[in-house]
Design an enzyme around this catalytic site. Structure first.
Site, PDB file in Angstrom:
ATOM      1  N   HIS A 152      -1.851  67.260  79.955  1.00  0.00           N
ATOM      2  CA  HIS A 152      -2.961  67.403  80.900  1.00  0.00           C
ATOM      3  C   HIS A 152      -4.138  66.564  80.420  1.00  0.00           C
ATOM      4  O   HIS A 152      -4.610  66.714  79.300  1.00  0.00           O
ATOM      5  CB  HIS A 152      -3.351  68.878  81.033  1.00  0.00           C
ATOM      6  N   ARG A 210      -6.865  66.432  85.558  1.00  0.00           N
ATOM      7  CA  ARG A 210      -5.768  67.127  84.878  1.00  0.00           C
ATOM      8  C   ARG A 210      -4.403  66.456  85.093  1.00  0.00           C
ATOM      9  O   ARG A 210      -3.600  66.334  84.172  1.00  0.00           O
ATOM     10  CB  ARG A 210      -5.727  68.568  85.423  1.00  0.00           C
ATOM     11  N   HIS A 280      -1.184  71.742  74.053  1.00  0.00           N
ATOM     12  CA  HIS A 280      -2.148  71.807  75.150  1.00  0.00           C
ATOM     13  C   HIS A 280      -3.458  72.410  74.638  1.00  0.00           C
ATOM     14  O   HIS A 280      -3.578  72.732  73.460  1.00  0.00           O
ATOM     15  CB  HIS A 280      -1.598  72.709  76.271  1.00  0.00           C
ATOM     16  N   GLU A 354      -1.584  76.294  72.667  1.00  0.00           N
ATOM     17  CA  GLU A 354      -2.850  76.103  73.383  1.00  0.00           C
ATOM     18  C   GLU A 354      -3.920  76.150  72.295  1.00  0.00           C
ATOM     19  O   GLU A 354      -4.160  77.203  71.713  1.00  0.00           O
ATOM     20  CB  GLU A 354      -3.085  77.225  74.404  1.00  0.00           C
TER      21      GLU A 354
END
Length: 393
Positions: A152, A210, A280, A354
């Site tokens: 992203h 994104r 991410h 994440e």
């Protein structure tokens, strides 16, 4: 522009957020889309400056509890470049643009020919080469771990980690026993940026972009969410069929050149690739399959134990707390992700990180946090890699 955090208490308040999103441009930071919002969930979203009063009035009026996470996004955008490293070239403690990262991939391979080689894995929609670094001491039939960053575009801390990992590997090989063993015994395929076109766009046009930058037939809206574009429960839930949405799953699985190149590479090297890691941001999570279904993978107990231990390793440095678990149950269902796809290809160690933070800065994490974020994440990645090495299959 402002970033709000709300926690809807019931279905009625969820409905208020839904109507808000349908009446104006709302960019959801967490979860990825309004359709994923449910009661008691923490929701972060961005609105244009001229709409922020309207939003505050509506939230107050309807009794939805909210707080302003980022009062002035532009100021936060300027403040992310707070690194002392004032070099014009590449720096591991700065956010580097694509041109700089591309040159770095060539340099790092040229400077470490016995440890690093560069492969062109494919090309992007806009024709940029996708550079993949293969790391490890040469040896016969070595197993491998695949790691990618930058799915992203706006998650800038992600490519920063892939670069940091490569730096640590070449700098500590022969010094750090774990890293030396890992590179002697395994190969690492590191893809520093998956969504290169999108990444370039976040540097040149819109920091909050994104998706990919591909054109969609019959639509003025651009791009597909590459992490909804894999053939794993494709577009069934937690993804959108509307090309204007941020979680658009694409016209078909692997419709994007970038996701197809990645999938083709993994398919071609399936016998050797034993783990898949994808990086991410943000939320401080360590997730494993499944995200496209609530059912658990057959080795979920093992994956949970690995995630628990890796999270402990990560926290040992700066006490950064991670939540871990299967994707659908831990955060929300989302179909078409690369981790689920890799797992279903038979790669039984598949994890999604994440990275920092939990929303104070969100996607605009200051450069001063690159080093600590990467240092702590490296501990978790090394733990997982070492576990895989000791449990080859």
């Amino acid at each position: 522009q402002k970033v709000f955090r709300v926690i809807p208490q019931n279905d009625e308040q969820v409905e208020i957020l839904n109507s808000l999103a349908s009446n104006m441009q709302v960019d959801f930071w967490q979860p990825d889309s309004v359709t994923l919002v449910s009661p008691k969930m923490q929701v972060d979203f961005r609105v244009e400056a001229d709409k922020s009063f309207e939003v505050e009035d509506l939230l107050k009026e309807s009794g939805v509890e909210y707080r302003v996470l980022i009062d002035d996004l532009q100021a936060a955008l300027d403040a992310q470049f707070d690194s002392k490293a004032r070099t014009t070239g590449h720096s591991y403690e700065k956010y580097n643009n694509w041109e700089t990262i591309a040159a770095w991939t060539a340099d790092i391979a040229a400077q470490n020919p016995d440890l690093v080689s560069r492969i062109v894995m494919g090309e992007t929609y806009e024709g940029r080469p996708m550079y993949l670094l293969k790391m490890g001491k040469r040896g016969p039939n070595k197993k491998a771990i695949f790691m990618d960053c930058g799915f992203h575009a706006r998650e800038w801390i992600s490519p920063a980690f892939c670069q940091w990992f490569v730096k640590e590997a070449v700098e500590t090989y022969g010094k750090d026993t774990v890293m030396t063993t890992l590179l002697n015994s395994l190969d690492f395929y590191v893809l520093p940026v998956v969504n290169i076109d999108g990444y370039v766009y976040t540097w040149t046009k819109d920091r909050m972009w994104r998706k990919t930058r591909s054109k969609n037939a019959g639509s003025r809206c651009i791009g597909t969410d590459p992490n909804r574009n894999f053939n794993a429960g494709w577009c069934t839930l937690g993804a959108s069929k509307n090309s204007c949405d941020s979680t658009y799953c694409g016209s078909a699985p692997e419709s994007e050149k970038e996701t197809k190149a990645l999938a083709d590479f993994i398919r071609k090297h399936l016998p050797t690739i034993k783990a898949y890691l994808t990086i991410h941001s943000y939320s401080q999570l360590l997730l494993f399959p499944y995200s496209y279904t609530y059912k658990l993978p057959s080795n979920s107990k093992e994956l949970n134990a690995i995630a628990h231990a890796a999270s402990e390793q990560l926290a040992s440095l700066y006490n950064t707390k991670y939540t871990y678990g299967p994707g659908a149950k831990t955060i929300y269902p989302a179909a078409g992700g690369s981790d689920d796809w890799a797992y279903d290809q038979g790669i039984k160690y598949a994890f999604t990180f994440e990275l920092r933070d939990t929303g104070r800065y969100g996607f605009v994490l200051p450069e001063s946090q690159i080093k600590p974020t990467c240092e702590e994440t490296l501990l978790a990645v090394k733990y997982i890699a070492n576990y895989v090495l000791e449990h080859l299959y």
